[in-house]
Design an enzyme around this catalytic site. Structure first.
Site, PDB file in Angstrom:
ATOM      1  N   CYS A 146      34.764 -54.372  -7.532  1.00 57.27           N
ATOM      2  CA  CYS A 146      35.754 -54.495  -6.467  1.00 57.27           C
ATOM      3  C   CYS A 146      37.120 -54.946  -6.965  1.00 57.27           C
ATOM      4  O   CYS A 146      38.087 -54.983  -6.203  1.00 57.27           O
ATOM      5  CB  CYS A 146      35.244 -55.449  -5.395  1.00 57.27           C
ATOM      6  SG  CYS A 146      33.616 -54.965  -4.761  1.00 57.27           S
ATOM      7  N   ASP A 157      -8.813 -13.787   5.966  1.00 56.57           N
ATOM      8  CA  ASP A 157      -8.058 -12.684   5.367  1.00 56.57           C
ATOM      9  C   ASP A 157      -8.908 -11.428   5.294  1.00 56.57           C
ATOM     10  O   ASP A 157      -8.465 -10.331   5.665  1.00 56.57           O
ATOM     11  CB  ASP A 157      -7.574 -13.075   3.975  1.00 56.57           C
ATOM     12  CG  ASP A 157      -6.772 -11.964   3.324  1.00 56.57           C
ATOM     13  OD1 ASP A 157      -7.289 -11.337   2.377  1.00 56.57           O
ATOM     14  OD2 ASP A 157      -5.643 -11.703   3.771  1.00 56.57           O
ATOM     15  N   HIS A 162      35.512 -53.260   3.578  1.00 59.50           N
ATOM     16  CA  HIS A 162      35.718 -53.523   2.153  1.00 59.50           C
ATOM     17  C   HIS A 162      35.633 -52.206   1.407  1.00 59.50           C
ATOM     18  O   HIS A 162      34.572 -51.588   1.301  1.00 59.50           O
ATOM     19  CB  HIS A 162      34.641 -54.493   1.677  1.00 59.50           C
ATOM     20  CG  HIS A 162      34.812 -54.933   0.243  1.00 59.50           C
ATOM     21  ND1 HIS A 162      35.898 -54.598  -0.529  1.00 59.50           N
ATOM     22  CD2 HIS A 162      34.008 -55.699  -0.561  1.00 59.50           C
ATOM     23  CE1 HIS A 162      35.774 -55.115  -1.738  1.00 59.50           C
ATOM     24  NE2 HIS A 162      34.629 -55.785  -1.780  1.00 59.50           N
ATOM     25  N   HIS A 172      41.216 -61.430  -1.295  1.00 57.89           N
ATOM     26  CA  HIS A 172      40.071 -60.514  -1.371  1.00 57.89           C
ATOM     27  C   HIS A 172      39.327 -60.577  -0.037  1.00 57.89           C
ATOM     28  O   HIS A 172      39.047 -59.548   0.563  1.00 57.89           O
ATOM     29  CB  HIS A 172      39.170 -60.915  -2.547  1.00 57.89           C
ATOM     30  CG  HIS A 172      38.146 -59.889  -2.882  1.00 57.89           C
ATOM     31  ND1 HIS A 172      38.454 -58.597  -3.180  1.00 57.89           N
ATOM     32  CD2 HIS A 172      36.779 -59.982  -2.969  1.00 57.89           C
ATOM     33  CE1 HIS A 172      37.346 -57.923  -3.436  1.00 57.89           C
ATOM     34  NE2 HIS A 172      36.313 -58.748  -3.314  1.00 57.89           N
ATOM     35  N   HIS A 191       0.288 -10.374  -3.061  1.00 63.56           N
ATOM     36  CA  HIS A 191       0.061  -9.718  -1.769  1.00 63.56           C
ATOM     37  C   HIS A 191       1.334  -8.971  -1.380  1.00 63.56           C
ATOM     38  O   HIS A 191       2.089  -9.386  -0.507  1.00 63.56           O
ATOM     39  CB  HIS A 191      -0.314 -10.770  -0.715  1.00 63.56           C
ATOM     40  CG  HIS A 191      -0.653 -10.177   0.622  1.00 63.56           C
ATOM     41  ND1 HIS A 191      -0.034 -10.573   1.787  1.00 63.56           N
ATOM     42  CD2 HIS A 191      -1.553  -9.229   0.974  1.00 63.56           C
ATOM     43  CE1 HIS A 191      -0.540  -9.897   2.807  1.00 63.56           C
ATOM     44  NE2 HIS A 191      -1.466  -9.070   2.329  1.00 63.56           N
TER      45      HIS A 191
END
Length: 1753
Positions: A165, A1077, A340, A300, A919
């Site tokens: 910072c 199937d 901030h 700050h 397939h």
């Protein structure tokens, strides 16, 4: 300075207003950044459950103007938003500093960027499969600074600074040091923070650093952690001395700075107050500043309890010591306002503090209760609680700004108010003197330029006291000049605002120029010095006063002129004319030299020079080839010699190329071709009488002429007597080689370097002027910019024509002055033209008394650029699916707030397909339905025995491209949906639902045993190879699961099959996929014919049940369902013991192949052909003998017709031309016919007048007969109405055109009154025996045909036929050097036509409309929908680079139209093409038509067409297109007047083409869906459909037009023929036509792609997308606008039948072989059109044209 802070504070001014008003912004992190993580894996969900989501977030972090910075969209996606912000803010900050960014190139400027988070980059790098080269620089912190250095080409230090910072102030400290050491002359410093992901929130939340409500409560009693904030700020730093030197604005001075580290303290993240105190004392000591002189400290102040306590203690010790409670050091923090900003927070504090210094106010720090553990009074510090004035106290205001980082770095900056006074202009904003000035603007794109102009207009309007010189100074010298440019000439703030707003609206009115500079053109313009003809009384007079350099140049020539001619240039300019031709020659030289010096004083220089006749003298001086004074003396002596020739000659310009004009003149000496003035124009010179006579003769042969204002015959035999004098005068010249390229117009080679000696100047006067050749040579040498240096532009048009003739469209031609126009404005407008086209201007010579002001520098054109990597988007996949489970059930999530909703998500690709074998179905790898059903079975496994019901297999699931798959269960409902994986994060990306179902717990199969022996006994044995062969024919390329067919028995309704399954080693024992199937696949044979070539696929299932263990060997019994036997099967599956373990009830199949129809352009274009009339074609027609003919009409026609009929034995009654009185009921006592027979009008009657008269005659006759019939009670003798026309079929005589409307009327009457109508008979000039032939028709053809033509060959009838393609020609193409006129041009149809013609090359359009548009200044405010549509249509055309003139005209007024279209009024090249689309619809049944309504409809079409016909006779145009209608053929009710008008157009086209010309065509349109006059399409087309006609889309219409234009035909009907309803016979004219779609397949001239040939690939792709959208809309019966291109087609309602119809349409339109499965893999319009595009072959590498389709896709 520049900044962006939450939510939308995008400038320091907005930021300041926000601060002084004590505002704050806190909200939730946007869903797009939060939800992909919050809904991820259970671990991620848990980690984020308690994480703080709130903070201060920017509204837009995805938006970026990538085009401005030359970054591709692909790279922009990978660019960290912090890099994007740094680029834009650096540009803005430099503009605020008055430093043109592009002037920093190759300097040692430094860039320092502070940031400590690169969420976006880290996230992208986690997505390893998609990480590419752009991620290298795009995802890093160093790229934030390096990207700016790269873009601006800076060579000083460039670095990212990460001290957490404290980073921003650390970066500022480093930049300051670099400046003080001389390492860099200027520094750009940024501090940024963007929160792309919530990951750091989680870490900070876990560390206890974040405030639960997301607010930073700095120094507040309730401080509980900090709130994160997004934002960015950028500062520009210079040494103070340099800033003063450069007159730059100084916002504040940095007196000192310091950076320290607290070392090993109580913890790495713990703040250390002692270290802060030490750092502050050191910083102020080194700066030589007493902390007691600091008024304010921007702390700050994050709002963490410990951090604030430590910081305020240190601040109090350093700044509060010894202070009085009445004069404390003020403390504040910006973090409660905007959060901030972490790595960028120091810059935020600096910007706030600088603004406070500048405004002498300190904004409040937001808090509820200052900390109670701080004794504020005793400590000498006070928290600023409200806006507070900042007095100077007799010394500079000072402030400090502090930051400290979580890693222990502490930084501080000492600020002091600027010692430089605020910028003030020396110019007075309100002197009362209105002096025009030039104001340039620029941007990277047109949209950006228009937006910037709008912002600049608003800025100036809101600050009317700003001196204009300061505005000009800022725009000319403090801004970089980019490629897209505009420049405005204005003499007041009001005028500047108005003209800037015009730029914003895209208009180029007076005083406005806009253009885009082109790469590769010459830097400077070719200066062209014209010859005789530019002079005008008063020229140069204003410049003598306003331009000192002009006055000085003219004065410098005084001595020479007075010695040689007895007068001076100043006297001539001041006094004005009249002047003799010789006078003009000398004065032209003086003025041109003066104007050239003026241009040089503006900072211009010539790139090359051309002189025209006498202009060659000034050209040689400017090129450095002659001395100015010598040239002036020569010009004077030349003029004196020419004085002897005054009054003896003449010159005239003619519209012929030089060679053709010379050829026509032959060896004549009295008239010569003197000047090659342009590619299509020549100036003749010679004896006055001879020149004028030639001009008159040539004008009679349609050659345009224009007299030149000269009584001397220059460049002809006339000058021979002075040539010796000219050569003698030229001997005083001392020619030198030119210093810039000098093209000659006196010699045959324009690039000749022959010296400008006496022989040359004799040739200059006597030989032809080869001006065209010189311009052509300059253009061939790469020059694209030309400047005519003259007092009026006389050759600029010739230059433009020459360039257009060369096909050069990116050129520009500027002038200098213009006759009777303010000379300063004219000069500036031309300077604007040159600047906007790229000529370099020395702006330091302009606006010299202005100062920098805060005009906007750029308006960013943001587009979203954002990537959600698959690793993020799929964070919730958990374990994914197990391919061995044969299901797609992935990681499971329970959706918060919806306990009944469950979601499983996974990814499907070739490597993870849930079945063991390939397939492929017709070339596409498709997930079998069994795997999807098994997926659902796995999803309900926890429910115990269950049934899946109502399964709908909506669209097959293709495996490629890879897809994200979601299975959703909500209560009983199940669904499986996917979207393409690479589009998963794209805006508009659509989920495609493939299958839905429901679950019913507790249901088992009905059970029992399968009596296989009984079944075997009744079914014949089948071939085991039949299955493989059949499936191969269907397109099945492999079974998804391995099984062998061991036994097969079947008949037409029942089948028994035994299958042996080969389970894979990894297969899960609970999987039923292989069983289902096999059962579904083999059961397809029950519904498939033995020779089937179509693919049958499962479409839906009523119910599936299963129980026990899936068997390895199964017996499948399939029977046609009793409920729906055609395509539905019931299936039972038994194990080896015969026990039924699975049942599939109501299994429906769908064929995915079907015969469909697609309409090709060739199927839509028809022409009229004539067939012999055959009475046998009309069996059953009424056979009513005619005993009497009642003739209605003019005696000139009825008398001879009666004679012929009576000679054939017919009784005739003539009643004149008044049916109301002539047709009496008693005349109808006998069976007969009423024949309307108008005469051909005399030559003194206009066809349009006659057309109206004969149309009304027929209407009145029909109305009168209908009235009489209605009054008759009981049976009445049959009476039919006929009409007779004269040679309408061929219309060789213009008078025949007037009868054309009767054909259209005849067809509509036949529909409105079929019981009354007989027919129309057209009698050709060669027809004989009319009486008997007409009697035969009256007796036997009543009501059978619309029109019958009697010719010398017999009786013929009209039939529509597809166009004869034997004479293939070239499709319509517009000449770029001509103009196209469109009547009805502002209608929906007219604007569509305009756009299409632009695609065909049109660059200049004249749109004629009945209704005028508002003044352009009013356009932005227009809200009326229709007017708005028209305005937007014009703007869209202009955006394509087209010049558009909108004329509000009465198209029926020939004087008004001819005046408006005159070249001098229009200001455009000659009209080369006409589309007459004007029309009015006023529907009424024939019985209700009145004269007023008839006239209203006929006027625009009939009268308008005749106006255009006379203005543009046959042969004058490249094309003349008349918009007609084919509705008459369908006998549409209510369209009598409309049909009459259109039929007139059809006949006029025949007449115009009757000779040798073929440029005219009448297009008979069917209705266009959603356009123009088809707004009544629903009702009109219902009737049309019943009679065999259907509407067409715009795409089909234009495709048909383009196709039909290749074939010569007077009339073309554009229509789609469809089957008529049962028992409805087709109308006669349609009987020869096949129904649309009846064709053998695509051929080269049928393809839609023929309309794309020659187009750039991107444009062709866009057209294909639009066309595919149209085709989809067609099969759905939607409007194309209703079809969303990214929405799955199945969601739009496309079913299997529509799928086939669509596929066949596309195959025929594009000549491609598309697989039946195309929509499985390409399920949206976007995907489908992309596939079509990719399947076509393109010429060229990157932007090739369409060549031809590939054979297969």
């Amino acid at each position: 300075m520049s900044c962006r802070y939450a939510p939308d504070l995008d400038s320091p001014d907005k930021f300041w207003d926000f601060l002084v008003n004590g505002r704050s912004t806190v909200g939730d992190m946007p869903d797009k950044r939060w939800e992909p993580y919050a809904s991820g894996s259970p671990q991620a969900t848990a980690a984020m459950r308690d994480t703080v989501r709130r903070g201060a977030f920017l509204d837009d972090i995805e938006g970026f103007d990538a085009e401005f910075f030359g970054i591709s969209p692909r790279e922009a996606d990978f660019l960290d938003p912090q890099q994007r912000f740094m680029l834009e803010l650096a540009w803005e900050a430099l503009a605020d500093a008055g430093v043109p960014p592009l002037t920093l190139r190759n300097t040692d400027t430094g860039v320092y960027a502070a940031a400590n988070s690169n969420d976006y980059g880290r996230r992208l790098l986690e997505d390893i499969p998609r990480t590419g080269a752009y991620a290298v620089n795009g995802t890093t912190l160093y790229g934030i600074a390096n990207r700016v250095s790269y873009f601006l080409d800076l060579h000083g230090p460039s670095m990212a600074v990460d001290t957490a910072c404290a980073g921003a102030l650390t970066a500022l400290h480093l930049a300051r040091q670099s400046l003080l050491t001389g390492e860099t002359p200027l520094a750009i410093v940024g501090g940024l923070n963007i929160m792309s992901t919530p990951s750091l929130n989680v870490a900070l939340n876990d560390a206890g650093a974040m405030s639960p409500d997301g607010r930073s409560k700095a120094f507040d009693e309730d401080a509980d952690g900090y709130g994160r904030g997004e934002g960015a700020g950028v500062l520009v730093l210079k040494r103070l001395s340099d800033a003063r030197r450069d007159n730059d604005p100084v916002h504040a001075v940095i007196r000192g700075s310091g950076v320290f580290q607290d070392g090993r303290s109580d913890g790495m993240m713990a703040p250390d107050g002692d270290a802060q105190e030490h750092m502050l004392r050191q910083a102020y000591h080194r700066a030589g500043v007493d902390p007691a002189t600091v008024d304010y400290v921007e702390a700050h102040g994050t709002g963490t309890p410990t951090g604030d306590r430590e910081e305020i203690t240190a601040l109090a010790k350093v700044f509060g010591a010894g202070r009085s409670p009445h004069a404390p050091c003020l403390i504040g923090s910006v973090k409660p306002n905007v959060g901030h900003v972490e790595g960028g927070s120091g810059i935020t504090g600096v910007i706030k503090t600088v603004l406070a210094l500048r405004n002498e106010l300190i904004p409040p720090t937001l808090h509820d209760r200052p900390r109670t553990d701080v004794d504020w009074d005793a400590w000498g510090v006070r928290l600023v609680g409200q806006v507070q004035e900042w007095p100077s106290c007799g010394r500079p205001r000072r402030a400090g700004v502090s930051s400290y980082g979580v890693g222990g770095t502490i930084s501080h900056v000492i600020l002091e108010e600027s010692p430089v006074p605020a910028a003030t202009s020396s110019a007075d904003a309100s002197t009362g003197v209105r002096t025009p000035a030039l104001f340039p603007l620029s941007a990277a794109s047109e949209a950006g330029l228009r937006a910037l102009a709008g912002e600049a207009a608003g800025w100036v309007a809101s600050r009317p006291d700003t001196p204009l010189p300061s505005v000009g100074h800022t725009l000319t010298q403090r801004r970089s000049h980019l490629a897209q440019r505009a420049a405005v000439v204005a003499d007041s703030a009001e005028q500047l605002v108005d003209r800037l707003r015009e730029v914003a609206e895209g208009r180029n009115g007076p005083g406005i120029v806009s253009a885009r500079t082109s790469a590769g053109r010459a830097d400077d313009a070719v200066w062209v010095f014209s010859g005789h003809g530019a002079q005008w009384s008063g020229m140069g007079r204003r410049l003598l006063a306003s331009e000192p350099v002009f006055a000085a140049t003219l004065d410098a020539l005084d001595e020479v002129f007075r010695e040689e001619l007895g007068w001076t240039p100043r006297e001539a300019v001041t006094e004005g004319g009249p002047w003799t031709a010789a006078h003009v020659q000398a004065l032209t030289f003086a003025v041109q030299i003066g104007l050239a010096d003026v241009w040089r004083s503006k900072g211009l220089r010539p790139g090359a020079v051309i002189g025209h006749s006498v202009g060659e003298i000034a050209a040689a001086v400017v090129a450095g080839s002659l001395d100015r004074d010598e040239a002036a003396r020569f010009a004077c002596r030349r003029a004196a010699a020419l004085q002897r020739l005054d009054g003896r000659g003449a010159m005239v310009m003619v519209g012929l190329p030089f060679e053709e004009a010379a050829l026509r003149l032959g060896d004549r000496r009295d008239v010569e071709a003197a000047i090659s003035a342009g590619p299509h124009s020549t100036v003749l010179s010679g004896d006055r009488s001879a020149v004028l006579r030639v001009a008159e003769e040539w004008q009679a042969s349609e050659v345009w002429t224009r007299t030149v204002d000269s009584d001397i015959a220059f460049h002809s035999v006339h000058v021979d007597e002075v040539t010796g004098d000219i050569e003698s005068a030229a001997r005083l010249l001392t020619p030198r080689p030119p210093t810039v390229p000098l093209y000659t117009t006196a010699l045959s080679d324009p690039r000749s370097r022959a010296p400008r000696d006496s022989g040359y100047w004799a040739a200059n006067l006597r030989k032809p002027v080869r001006f065209t050749e010189a311009v052509r040579a300059a253009a061939e040498d790469g020059h694209r910019l030309f400047l005519e240096v003259s007092s009026h532009p006389v050759v600029a048009h010739s230059v433009s024509e020459t360039l257009l003739d060369l096909g050069i469209e990116d050129a520009a031609v500027a002038g200098t002055l213009r006759r009777d126009t303010d000379e300063v404005e004219s000069l500036l407008e031309n300077l604007a033209e040159l600047h906007c086209h790229g000529v370099a201007v020395d702006w330091a010579r302009h606006h010299t008394d202005g100062e920098l002001v805060g005009l906007p520098a750029a308006v960013w054109q943001h587009r979203p650029y954002w990537i959600f990597p698959e690793t993020t988007a799929d964070a919730g996949l958990g374990r994914g699916h197990d391919p061995a489970s044969h299901s797609l059930l992935g990681g499971r999530m329970t959706v918060s707030g919806s306990p009944t909703r469950q979601v499983w998500q996974t990814r499907l690709d070739m490597d993870s397909r849930p079945y063991p074998q390939s397939h492929g179905l017709v070339g596409v790898e498709v997930t079998p339905a069994a795997s999807i059903i098994n997926t659902f079975a796995a999803a309900v496994e926890e429910d115990g025995p269950s049934a899946l019901t109502d399964i709908v297999l909506r669209t097959p699931l293709a495996v490629e491209p890879p897809r994200v798959v979601q299975v959703v269960r909500e209560g009983r409902s199940l669904s499986l949906a996917t979207r393409v994986a690479e589009d998963a994060d794209a805006d508009g990306s659509e989920w495609i639902t493939h299958t839905t179902a429901a679950v019913t717990p507790g249901v088992r199969p009905a059970g029992g045993r399968l009596d296989t022996e009984a079944i075997r006994s009744r079914l014949p044995e089948g071939s085991l190879t039949r299955a493989d062969e059949m499936f191969e024919r269907m397109g099945v390329e492999g079974y998804a699961f391995p099984w062998d067919l061991e036994e097969l028995r079947h008949d037409d309704h029942e089948q028994l099959a035994v299958l042996q399954i080969e389970p894979s080693p990894a297969q899960r024992a609970t999987s039923w996929a292989h069983v289902i199937d096999g059962a579904l696949t083999i059961s397809a044979m029950v519904v498939s014919p033995g020779d089937a070539t179509v693919l049958w696929m499962s479409r839906s299932i009523d119910q599936v049940t299963w129980s026990g263990e899936p068997p390895a060997r199964l017996t499948v019994h399939s029977t046609r369902s009793l409920r729906s036997p055609h395509d539905t099967v019931d299936v039972r599956v038994a194990d080896e013991r015969g026990d039924v373990v699975c049942e599939v009830v109501g299994l429906r199949f769908a064929a995915v192949e079907h015969i469909g129809a697609a309409v090709l352009p060739s199927e839509l274009v028809h022409e009229i052909v004539w067939r012999p009339w055959d009475p046998e074609d009309h069996e059953g027609a009424e056979d009513a003998p005619v005993e009497q003919v009642i003739l209605v009409g003019d005696p000139e026609a009825t008398v001879p017709l009666a004679e012929q009929l009576e000679s054939a034995g017919m009784t005739c009654v003539q009643v004149g031309d008044s049916p109301e009185t002539g047709l009496r009921p008693d005349l109808f006592a006998r069976p007969g016919a009423v024949v309307v027979a108008p005469a051909l009008a005399g030559s003194d009657t206009a066809p349009e007048e006659e057309a109206e008269r004969v149309s009304w005659l027929l209407v009145r006759t029909v109305q009168r007969v209908a009235e009489i019939r209605a009054d008759v009670t009981g049976d009445a003798p049959a009476q039919r109405v006929w009409c007779v026309t004269s040679d309408v079929r061929r219309a060789r005589d213009e008078r025949s055109v007037a009868h054309g409307p009767l054909w259209g009327l005849a067809r509509i009457v036949a529909g409105d009154h079929p019981e009354l109508w007989g027919g129309a008979v057209d009698i050709g000039p060669s027809a004989d025996g009319i009486g008997a032939r007409l009697v035969a028709l009256l007796d036997g053809a009543a009501g059978t045909e619309d029109v019958i033509s009697l010719t010398g060959e017999g009786a013929e009838v009209a039939r529509l036929s597809r166009i004869d393609r034997s004479a293939d020609g070239t499709p319509l193409q517009c000449s770029p050097s001509g103009t196209v006129l469109i009547t009805g041009g502002l209608g929906a149809l007219g604007l569509e036509v305009a756009r299409w013609l632009v695609d065909r090359g049109a660059r200049r359009l004249v749109l004629v409309s009945r209704r005028a548009l508002p003044n352009r200044t009013e356009w932005p405010a227009v809200t009326d929908a229709e007017t708005r549509r028209r305005i937007d249509g014009v703007l869209a055309l202009e955006a394509l680079g087209v010049t558009v003139r909108v004329l509000a005209l009465d198209i029926t007024d020939v004087d008004q139209v001819s005046a408006a279209l005159a070249p001098e009024a229009l200001g455009l090249p000659p009209v080369r093409g006409v589309v007459h689309a004007a029309g009015v619809v006023n529907n009424a049944l024939v019985d209700k038509v009145d004269l007023e309504g008839l006239r209203e409809v006929l006027a625009p079409k009939v009268r308008g067409a005749m106006v255009l016909h006379r203005l543009f006779p046959p042969g004058d145009l490249d094309f003349f297109v008349l918009f007609s209608s084919c509705g008459q053929f369908a006998r549409l009710s209510g369209q009598a007047s409309y049909a009459a008008a259109n039929s007139f157009l059809d006949t006029l086209a025949s007449h115009r083409n009757a000779g040798e010309h073929t440029e005219t065509v009448s297009l008979g349109w069917t209705a266009w869906r959603g356009l123009g006059m088809s707004s009544n399409i629903d009702t009109t087309m219902f009737e049309a459909n019943s009679r065999g006609l259907e509407a067409v889309s715009a795409t089909e219409a234009f495709g048909a037009w383009s196709f039909g234009d290749r074939f010569q035909s007077d009339y073309q009907a554009i229509l789609r023929v469809v089957p008529t309803p049962v028992h409805t016979p087709r109308l006669p004219v349609f009987r020869d036509l096949p129904v649309s779609g009846e064709t053998d397949g695509p051929t080269g001239d049928q393809l839609f792609t023929t309309t794309l040939e020659g187009l750039p690939e991107q444009e062709a792709r866009e057209r294909i997308t639009a066309d595919v959208r149209e085709q989809v809309a067609g099969v759905l019966n939607f409007d194309p606008s209703e079809v969303e291109v990214k929405r799955p087609l199945v969601e739009l309602g496309v079913d299997s039948v529509m799928t086939v119809a669509l596929r066949v349409r596309l195959q025929r339109r594009y000549g491609l072989e598309l697989p039946p499965t195309i929509l499985w893999a390409k399920p949206t319009v976007a995907a489908l059109s992309e596939h079509v595009c990719d399947s076509l072959r393109w010429d060229g590498e990157e932007h090739g044209d369409l060549a031809a389709p590939t054979a297969a896709a």
